[in-house]
Design a protein around this motif. Structure first.
Motif, PDB file in Angstrom:
ATOM      1  N   SER A   1     -50.708 118.059 -69.125  1.00  0.00           N
ATOM      2  CA  SER A   1     -51.537 117.104 -69.839  1.00  0.00           C
ATOM      3  C   SER A   1     -51.724 115.848 -68.993  1.00  0.00           C
ATOM      4  O   SER A   1     -50.987 115.625 -68.028  1.00  0.00           O
ATOM      5  N   GLN A   2     -52.717 115.033 -69.380  1.00  0.00           N
ATOM      6  CA  GLN A   2     -52.987 113.817 -68.625  1.00  0.00           C
ATOM      7  C   GLN A   2     -51.813 112.847 -68.689  1.00  0.00           C
ATOM      8  O   GLN A   2     -51.517 112.155 -67.703  1.00  0.00           O
ATOM      9  N   SER A   3     -51.124 112.807 -69.824  1.00  0.00           N
ATOM     10  CA  SER A   3     -49.980 111.898 -69.942  1.00  0.00           C
ATOM     11  C   SER A   3     -48.868 112.288 -68.978  1.00  0.00           C
ATOM     12  O   SER A   3     -48.214 111.424 -68.380  1.00  0.00           O
ATOM     13  N   GLN A   4     -48.646 113.598 -68.793  1.00  0.00           N
ATOM     14  CA  GLN A   4     -47.632 114.057 -67.838  1.00  0.00           C
ATOM     15  C   GLN A   4     -48.047 113.729 -66.407  1.00  0.00           C
ATOM     16  O   GLN A   4     -47.211 113.322 -65.590  1.00  0.00           O
ATOM     17  N   VAL A   5     -49.334 113.889 -66.113  1.00  0.00           N
ATOM     18  CA  VAL A   5     -49.831 113.550 -64.780  1.00  0.00           C
ATOM     19  C   VAL A   5     -49.629 112.064 -64.502  1.00  0.00           C
ATOM     20  O   VAL A   5     -49.183 111.671 -63.419  1.00  0.00           O
ATOM     21  N   ASP A   6     -49.943 111.241 -65.482  1.00  0.00           N
ATOM     22  CA  ASP A   6     -49.776 109.794 -65.319  1.00  0.00           C
ATOM     23  C   ASP A   6     -48.316 109.434 -65.089  1.00  0.00           C
ATOM     24  O   ASP A   6     -48.003 108.571 -64.253  1.00  0.00           O
ATOM     25  N   LEU A   7     -47.417 110.092 -65.814  1.00  0.00           N
ATOM     26  CA  LEU A   7     -45.984 109.824 -65.648  1.00  0.00           C
ATOM     27  C   LEU A   7     -45.519 110.198 -64.247  1.00  0.00           C
ATOM     28  O   LEU A   7     -44.721 109.480 -63.628  1.00  0.00           O
ATOM     29  N   VAL A   8     -46.018 111.313 -63.727  1.00  0.00           N
ATOM     30  CA  VAL A   8     -45.636 111.757 -62.382  1.00  0.00           C
ATOM     31  C   VAL A   8     -46.181 110.791 -61.328  1.00  0.00           C
ATOM     32  O   VAL A   8     -45.480 110.444 -60.360  1.00  0.00           O
ATOM     33  N   ILE A   9     -47.417 110.352 -61.504  1.00  0.00           N
ATOM     34  CA  ILE A   9     -47.996 109.380 -60.564  1.00  0.00           C
ATOM     35  C   ILE A   9     -47.177 108.097 -60.559  1.00  0.00           C
ATOM     36  O   ILE A   9     -46.860 107.540 -59.492  1.00  0.00           O
ATOM     37  N   ASP A  10     -46.815 107.626 -61.747  1.00  0.00           N
ATOM     38  CA  ASP A  10     -46.005 106.404 -61.838  1.00  0.00           C
ATOM     39  C   ASP A  10     -44.657 106.587 -61.156  1.00  0.00           C
ATOM     40  O   ASP A  10     -44.187 105.695 -60.425  1.00  0.00           O
ATOM     41  N   ALA A  11     -44.034 107.738 -61.376  1.00  0.00           N
ATOM     42  CA  ALA A  11     -42.725 107.999 -60.764  1.00  0.00           C
ATOM     43  C   ALA A  11     -42.839 108.072 -59.243  1.00  0.00           C
ATOM     44  O   ALA A  11     -41.981 107.547 -58.519  1.00  0.00           O
ATOM     45  N   GLY A  12     -43.903 108.715 -58.746  1.00  0.00           N
ATOM     46  CA  GLY A  12     -44.095 108.805 -57.303  1.00  0.00           C
ATOM     47  C   GLY A  12     -44.320 107.445 -56.676  1.00  0.00           C
ATOM     48  O   GLY A  12     -43.754 107.138 -55.617  1.00  0.00           O
ATOM     49  N   LEU A  13     -45.131 106.618 -57.323  1.00  0.00           N
ATOM     50  CA  LEU A  13     -45.382 105.275 -56.803  1.00  0.00           C
ATOM     51  C   LEU A  13     -44.106 104.436 -56.784  1.00  0.00           C
ATOM     52  O   LEU A  13     -43.860 103.689 -55.834  1.00  0.00           O
ATOM     53  N   ARG A  14     -43.304 104.567 -57.823  1.00  0.00           N
ATOM     54  CA  ARG A  14     -42.046 103.793 -57.850  1.00  0.00           C
ATOM     55  C   ARG A  14     -41.135 104.195 -56.699  1.00  0.00           C
ATOM     56  O   ARG A  14     -40.475 103.348 -56.088  1.00  0.00           O
ATOM     57  N   SER A  15     -41.082 105.492 -56.395  1.00  0.00           N
ATOM     58  CA  SER A  15     -40.218 105.937 -55.299  1.00  0.00           C
ATOM     59  C   SER A  15     -40.752 105.467 -53.950  1.00  0.00           C
ATOM     60  O   SER A  15     -39.982 105.317 -52.994  1.00  0.00           O
ATOM     61  N   PHE A  16     -42.050 105.217 -53.847  1.00  0.00           N
ATOM     62  CA  PHE A  16     -42.624 104.667 -52.616  1.00  0.00           C
ATOM     63  C   PHE A  16     -42.428 103.162 -52.544  1.00  0.00           C
ATOM     64  O   PHE A  16     -42.005 102.629 -51.508  1.00  0.00           O
ATOM     65  N   TYR A  17     -42.731 102.462 -53.634  1.00  0.00           N
ATOM     66  CA  TYR A  17     -42.626 101.001 -53.620  1.00  0.00           C
ATOM     67  C   TYR A  17     -41.186 100.523 -53.473  1.00  0.00           C
ATOM     68  O   TYR A  17     -40.927  99.501 -52.852  1.00  0.00           O
ATOM     69  N   ASP A  18     -40.245 101.251 -54.061  1.00  0.00           N
ATOM     70  CA  ASP A  18     -38.823 100.887 -53.998  1.00  0.00           C
ATOM     71  C   ASP A  18     -38.032 102.066 -53.441  1.00  0.00           C
ATOM     72  O   ASP A  18     -37.289 102.730 -54.165  1.00  0.00           O
ATOM     73  N   PRO A  19     -38.166 102.331 -52.150  1.00  0.00           N
ATOM     74  CA  PRO A  19     -37.543 103.525 -51.569  1.00  0.00           C
ATOM     75  C   PRO A  19     -36.035 103.372 -51.435  1.00  0.00           C
ATOM     76  O   PRO A  19     -35.503 102.256 -51.409  1.00  0.00           O
ATOM     77  N   LEU A  20     -35.373 104.502 -51.334  1.00  0.00           N
ATOM     78  CA  LEU A  20     -33.948 104.488 -51.019  1.00  0.00           C
ATOM     79  C   LEU A  20     -33.761 104.008 -49.578  1.00  0.00           C
ATOM     80  O   LEU A  20     -34.672 104.124 -48.758  1.00  0.00           O
ATOM     81  N   PRO A  21     -32.586 103.464 -49.255  1.00  0.00           N
ATOM     82  CA  PRO A  21     -32.351 103.054 -47.852  1.00  0.00           C
ATOM     83  C   PRO A  21     -32.551 104.215 -46.895  1.00  0.00           C
ATOM     84  O   PRO A  21     -32.190 105.359 -47.196  1.00  0.00           O
ATOM     85  N   LEU A  22     -33.120 103.927 -45.748  1.00  0.00           N
ATOM     86  CA  LEU A  22     -33.304 104.953 -44.731  1.00  0.00           C
ATOM     87  C   LEU A  22     -31.958 105.361 -44.143  1.00  0.00           C
ATOM     88  O   LEU A  22     -30.976 104.605 -44.239  1.00  0.00           O
ATOM     89  N   PRO A  23     -31.861 106.547 -43.548  1.00  0.00           N
ATOM     90  CA  PRO A  23     -30.589 106.972 -42.936  1.00  0.00           C
ATOM     91  C   PRO A  23     -30.090 105.940 -41.932  1.00  0.00           C
ATOM     92  O   PRO A  23     -30.832 105.467 -41.071  1.00  0.00           O
ATOM     93  N   GLY A  24     -28.820 105.568 -42.077  1.00  0.00           N
ATOM     94  CA  GLY A  24     -28.215 104.599 -41.180  1.00  0.00           C
ATOM     95  C   GLY A  24     -28.423 103.157 -41.581  1.00  0.00           C
ATOM     96  O   GLY A  24     -27.933 102.243 -40.897  1.00  0.00           O
ATOM     97  N   GLU A  25     -29.163 102.901 -42.662  1.00  0.00           N
ATOM     98  CA  GLU A  25     -29.399 101.541 -43.129  1.00  0.00           C
ATOM     99  C   GLU A  25     -28.741 101.326 -44.493  1.00  0.00           C
ATOM    100  O   GLU A  25     -28.629 102.256 -45.282  1.00  0.00           O
ATOM    101  N   LYS A  26     -28.334 100.081 -44.752  1.00  0.00           N
ATOM    102  CA  LYS A  26     -27.625  99.769 -45.990  1.00  0.00           C
ATOM    103  C   LYS A  26     -28.553  99.285 -47.101  1.00  0.00           C
ATOM    104  O   LYS A  26     -28.223  99.391 -48.281  1.00  0.00           O
TER     105      LYS A  26
END
Length: 230
Positions: A1-26
């Motif tokens: 459904s469109q609501s599920q698509v929107d939720l996935v887009i939001d989740a993907g953007l959050r993981s890009f905007y606030d990424p986990l530390p890169l390997p070797g970085e704190k």
């Protein structure tokens, strides 16, 4: 459904905007496009100002004041408790060029997003401007706001971030798109650091074996960051 698509887009953007530390970085990388420069006009006798809707905190807790938008001087940043203590005095008796600012979160009932407010002290005796860099809380994509932050250089990373979120949500696994996102993220961080970082931080070495004339010439050169002396 469109609501599920929107939720996935939001989740993907959050993981890009606030990424986990890169390997070797704190610490996580802070994107340069999430720290815009903002100028807030101040009006005579007005103490509080609504900050931009995407405001999420000052960068380096630094701000600058100007009366003519040409010459800028650093203004002290304090906490809300001290600001409120100062305001217990007669605000009419204390006015002039602001010497302190603070930011505080505005009250909300959960029906609106979190918003912030700029507080100044003393009450401005004329018109001024406060300039600051702040951390931007990215907006949600919509028909009216279809472009994510970052621009074309990061479009493939954002695409993989969304596909990785779909992979986790619908397949329940960390598969090929999560691997691709991790690889693309390394590239995007490298691009962002090259675009926003200083190209030259000054000479760092020992020139004791060189002639006095050559050594003096180097000793009198100031270190600059993007052409500005820190």
């Amino acid at each position: 459904s469109q609501s599920q698509v929107d939720l996935v887009i939001d989740a993907g953007l959050r993981s890009f905007y606030d990424p986990l530390p890169l390997p070797g970085e704190k610490e996580s990388h802070v994107w340069s496009f999430r720290t815009p420069l903002f100028t807030q006009p101040l009006s005579s006798a007005v103490l509080d100002y609504d900050l931009p809707d995407d405001f999420a905190g000052l960068v380096d807790h630094r701000a600058y004041l100007s009366a003519d938008d040409q010459s800028w001087t650093e203004i002290n940043v304090t906490n809300v408790v001290r600001m409120l203590n100062l305001r217990q005095r007669d605000t009419q008796a204390f006015s002039g060029a602001p010497t302190l600012i603070a930011v505080q979160v505005k009250q909300t009932n959960g029906q609106t997003p979190t918003r912030w407010q700029l507080m100044v002290w003393p009450a401005p005796d004329s018109d001024y401007s406060v300039r600051m860099r702040y951390v931007s809380n990215p907006y949600q994509l919509s028909a009216g706001q279809p472009y994510p932050l970052g621009g074309q250089p990061h479009s493939e990373t954002i695409r993989e971030a969304v596909l990785a979120a779909a992979e986790r949500e619908f397949d329940g696994e960390m598969g090929i798109h999560n691997q691709q996102f991790a690889m693309r993220l390394l590239s995007s961080v490298s691009i962002d650091r090259r675009a926003s970082g200083p190209a030259y931080l000054g000479y760092c070495g020992d020139r004791s074996g060189e002639s006095n004339l050559f050594r003096d010439r180097w000793n009198h050169q100031a270190v600059t960051v993007n052409g500005v002396i820190p």
